[in-house]
Design a protein around this motif. Structure first.
Motif, short mmCIF file in Angstrom:
data_model
loop_
_atom_site.label_atom_id
_atom_site.label_comp_id
_atom_site.label_asym_id
_atom_site.label_seq_id
_atom_site.Cartn_x
_atom_site.Cartn_y
_atom_site.Cartn_z
N THR A 1 0.85 -1.19 0.00
CA THR A 1 0.00 0.00 0.00
C THR A 1 0.89 1.24 0.00
O THR A 1 1.93 1.27 0.66
CB THR A 1 -0.91 0.01 1.24
OG1 THR A 1 -1.63 -1.23 1.30
CG2 THR A 1 -1.89 1.16 1.19
N SER B 1 -0.62 7.09 1.24
CA SER B 1 -2.01 6.75 1.54
C SER B 1 -2.15 6.29 2.99
O SER B 1 -3.10 6.67 3.68
CB SER B 1 -2.49 5.66 0.58
OG SER B 1 -3.78 5.21 0.94
N GLU C 1 -10.12 -4.19 6.07
CA GLU C 1 -9.71 -2.94 5.43
C GLU C 1 -8.41 -2.41 6.04
O GLU C 1 -7.51 -1.94 5.34
CB GLU C 1 -10.81 -1.90 5.57
CG GLU C 1 -10.47 -0.56 4.94
CD GLU C 1 -11.51 0.51 5.22
OE1 GLU C 1 -11.39 1.62 4.66
OE2 GLU C 1 -12.43 0.23 6.02
N GLU D 1 -5.29 -1.99 3.67
CA GLU D 1 -5.10 -0.60 3.27
C GLU D 1 -4.30 0.22 4.27
O GLU D 1 -3.82 1.31 3.93
CB GLU D 1 -6.46 0.08 3.05
CG GLU D 1 -7.34 -0.59 2.02
CD GLU D 1 -6.77 -0.49 0.61
OE1 GLU D 1 -5.95 0.42 0.38
OE2 GLU D 1 -7.14 -1.32 -0.25
#
Length: 755
Positions: A583, A587, A672, A676
């Protein structure tokens, strides 16, 4: 160094030789920066006569940068020309010379004999008296040196040694002198490597010492261009040298070419470009030869060239020629009169005699039509053969009559893929630039390269759940890759590691304890005799070495060196990197600052929790004997993912994400966070409330445990969250640390996004 004078070519020769020796000394000492000494270059140029100085000025006009090496190469051409028209004042074995103080010295010059072919350079060996310079000490006649004395040659070898001791002669040059002998050539007779004249060789006393040749393995998916000139031989052999004409812009140059059956490419000296007035396409090379030595050729160019024989006006085009700074091929001489007297089949062959010919172009098998034998004449066994090629007649093969025996050498070159790797690195840098430029943008499904597509298919087919762990395999570039024998390399590296352990007892004890700990945890396994004798598709031995972190004193990590090479091949070179599943750090940092409550943790020994399949474990073997260097090492296999293998990061991320997707229905927020809000093995998340933080942390902990991952070292800016997760650092310190981290990561994210 004497300043050369135009009326005395001998001083020009001395000057050129002195400059060449100086440059060779600079290179041998590794002081290459001194080759760019402008002041020294100007001082040398000032010593030249005006006419020669003007020639140098014309020569350097075509060069962008001039070094001492360029000056030496240019001066060498003048020296060769001067030698061609300079003859000794006397052809005796000794030449007298008077110095400035009136003292007369006897100098030994150019003794060429059938027994030992090395000429003795002038001004190196001072003889005892002028009377001794004209008479042989053996027969007392004017044969000059025992090497050409019939009486000495008629003696037994033992009697020759006795005469040598009686007259106190040098065993290398068979002359009498008081300083060091300049002859550095070995005997060479029947492979003898001792430093004595070959007339003193005795097979019963000096046995040949053979050196086994190292065989290079064949590795798939690797293209190697080689240039094997010839191997060292004690026999007198004529190589395939032929005079040719190279054609440039309105001029032609006569040079010698070497027709080499062992080369896949054609090479020529770089200096021919300026002499022919032609240019080519810049094509830097890295040349590799025996024992893994390498040499850079940054000025190499690739071009096409026209060539013809000296007695034939028909032109032939060589489409691809690579230039090198110097081919440095051996000199060779051919005396046609001597050959025709001994070999009748060569009497009608139109071949020109030549002396000390050094080829400046090497024609390989990519132009085999130029070396194809249109006609040939041969005699008996061990006699030279004459062949007619498109470039003219060539006499080659074993020859007992040579005016000057050939000095043999061995050259083996290949075009190293360094510059291909440079292109790949450039592509990677441009790719990273565009990735940074598109921060925050989502373009849908990412397009994968062919290598990444193969790696993804391998990950899907090899990765499976095995109890509370995942098992996967190495991402091989091909299905039929064959690996060379890497055990000798691993053995040498083990010896080096043990020497380091002997110097550092603390490191040795920590490393031994770490290996024992890995064995207790099941990360490594000692292989049995049955396992060692079993057949596997591929086997590779990895060297190991320890690394420490100054910020974490007392912590040691073992790295398996998958980049270690054998014959240019490493394990990493045979593996795919795999798709980039990380990732984006930017972010992750944005999400980390999004809400009020922050929470972080890291996975303990992430790589070591993923198992490898049995076949690929055999490519993760290593040697270990617990520092006991007096016994043979044990063979271990790494049963888990190797820290050091190029595919490990991608495989670890794939396992982490695939395990998380199993719980997408039960714990969507935790999945998630894993997919992420993890960067490698670190979790960086933020939520709005403390209850959400506690639930998220426990759900992530549960999911990771299903794959054998243990997430720990929880940190948060909430004391309650830390208490629930049973982490007990000083809450005040944690709050200060996280607040500072929020500030830093906010600045990093902003700068990366907007600058």
């Amino acid at each position: 160094m004497p300043a050369p004078k135009t009326e005395k070519l001998g001083t020009l020769i001395d000057c050129g030789v002195a400059v060449q020796n100086m440059c060779a000394t600079i290179v041998a000492c590794g002081l290459n920066e001194h080759l760019c000494n402008v002041a020294l270059l100007q001082e040398l140029v000032e010593r030249l006569p005006p006419t020669i100085k003007l020639d140098w000025a014309r020569y350097r006009q075509v060069l962008n940068v001039v070094t001492l090496s360029d000056f030496s190469a240019w001066l060498e051409t003048l020296v060769e020309a001067a030698c061609a028209v300079t003859v000794p004042s006397s052809f005796n074995s000794y030449a007298s010379k008077t110095d400035k103080r009136g003292r007369k010295e006897e100098m030994y010059v150019h003794v060429e004999s059938e027994g030992n072919s090395d000429p003795i350079p002038a001004s190196t060996s001072r003889v005892a008296s002028s009377s001794a310079s004209t008479a042989c000490v053996i027969c007392r006649e004017a044969c000059g040196n025992p090497s050409s004395c019939r009486t000495f040659r008629g003696m037994k070898v033992s009697d020759r040694w006795a005469a040598l001791n009686r007259y106190k002669l040098c065993r290398k040059c068979l002359s009498k002198h008081f300083d060091a002998c300049p002859v550095k050539k070995v005997c060479g007779k029947n492979g003898c490597t001792y430093m004595h004249h070959n007339l003193l060789h005795d097979d019963s006393r000096y046995q040949r010492r053979d050196t086994p040749q190292r065989s290079l393995p064949v590795v798939s998916d690797t293209t190697v261009e080689t240039c094997n000139t010839h191997s060292n031989s004690v026999n007198k052999v004529l190589f395939r040298y032929v005079p040719v004409l190279l054609h440039g812009r309105g001029k032609s140059i006569r040079v010698f070419a070497f027709l080499n059956d062992g080369s896949s490419v054609t090479w020529m000296d770089h200096s021919l470009l300026s002499e022919l007035g032609i240019q080519g396409e810049a094509h830097p090379l890295c040349l590799g030869w025996t024992s893994d030595h390498q040499r850079q050729e940054p000025k190499s160019v690739k071009l096409s060239l026209q060539i013809s024989g000296v007695h034939d006006s028909k032109l032939y085009t060589i489409p691809k020629v690579h230039t090198v700074q110097s081919l440095a091929l051996p000199r060779q001489s051919l005396a046609l009169n001597d050959l025709t007297r001994r070999y009748k089949h060569l009497r009608s062959i139109p071949v020109d005699s030549y002396r000390d010919a050094t080829p400046r172009i090497l024609i390989g098998m990519d132009n085999c039509h130029l070396r194809y034998a249109l006609d040939s004449k041969e005699g008996d066994k061990q006699e030279p053969i004459a062949t007619r090629t498109r470039l003219g007649w060539i006499v080659c093969g074993p020859c007992a009559v040579l005016s000057q025996p050939v000095s043999t050498a061995y050259h083996s070159f290949h075009v190293c893929p360094c510059y291909e790797r440079n292109d790949a690195e450039l592509h990677k840098a441009v790719k990273s630039y565009f990735t940074l430029d598109s921060i925050g943008l989502k373009t849908g499904k990412q397009l994968l390269s062919k290598d990444d597509e193969r790696a993804e298919q391998l990950l899907k087919s090899l990765t499976r759940v095995k109890g509370k762990r995942y098992e996967t395999g190495l991402l091989w570039r091909g299905d039929d890759i064959k690996l060379p024998d890497s055990k000798p390399m691993a053995s040498r590296r083990l010896v080096c590691l043990e020497k380091r352990m002997q110097r550092d007892p603390c490191l040795a004890e920590s490393l031994k304890e770490k290996v024992r700990d890995y064995e207790r945890r099941g990360y490594i396994e000692k292989l049995t005799e049955r396992q060692l004798s079993a057949k596997y598709p591929r086997v590779w031995y990895l060297p190991i070495f320890p690394v420490t972190n100054l910020n974490k004193p007392g912590k040691l990590r073992i790295v398996w060196d998958a980049a270690a090479k054998v014959a240019g091949v490493s394990l990493n070179s045979c593996l795919l990197t795999g798709p980039d599943l990380l990732t984006s750090l930017v972010s992750v940092l944005h999400r980390f600052r999004e809400f009020r409550i922050a929470i972080t943790g890291d996975i303990r020994e992430m790589f070591l929790q993923v198992m490898m399949n049995e076949n690929d474990q055999q490519c993760l073997r290593f040697l270990w004997r617990n520092g006991e260097s007096d016994r043979a090492p044990d063979v271990y296999a790494l049963k888990v993912m190797a820290f050091g293998a190029t595919c490990s990061p991608s495989s670890a991320q794939f396992v982490k994400n695939q395990n998380a997707q199993r719980f997408i229905d039960r714990f969507p927020r935790a999945v998630e966070a894993i997919m992420e809000e993890h960067y490698v093995d670190d979790m960086l998340s933020s939520v709005e409330t403390e209850d959400e933080a506690i639930k998220l942390a426990k759900d992530v902990q549960l999911i990771h445990a299903e794959a054998g991952f243990e997430i720990r070292n929880w940190l948060s800016n909430s004391n309650r969250v830390l208490q629930e997760l049973e982490s007990s650092p000083d809450a005040r310190d944690v709050l200060c640390w996280l607040n500072l981290m929020f500030l830093i990561t906010g600045n990093i994210a902003s700068s990366l996004q907007y600058e």
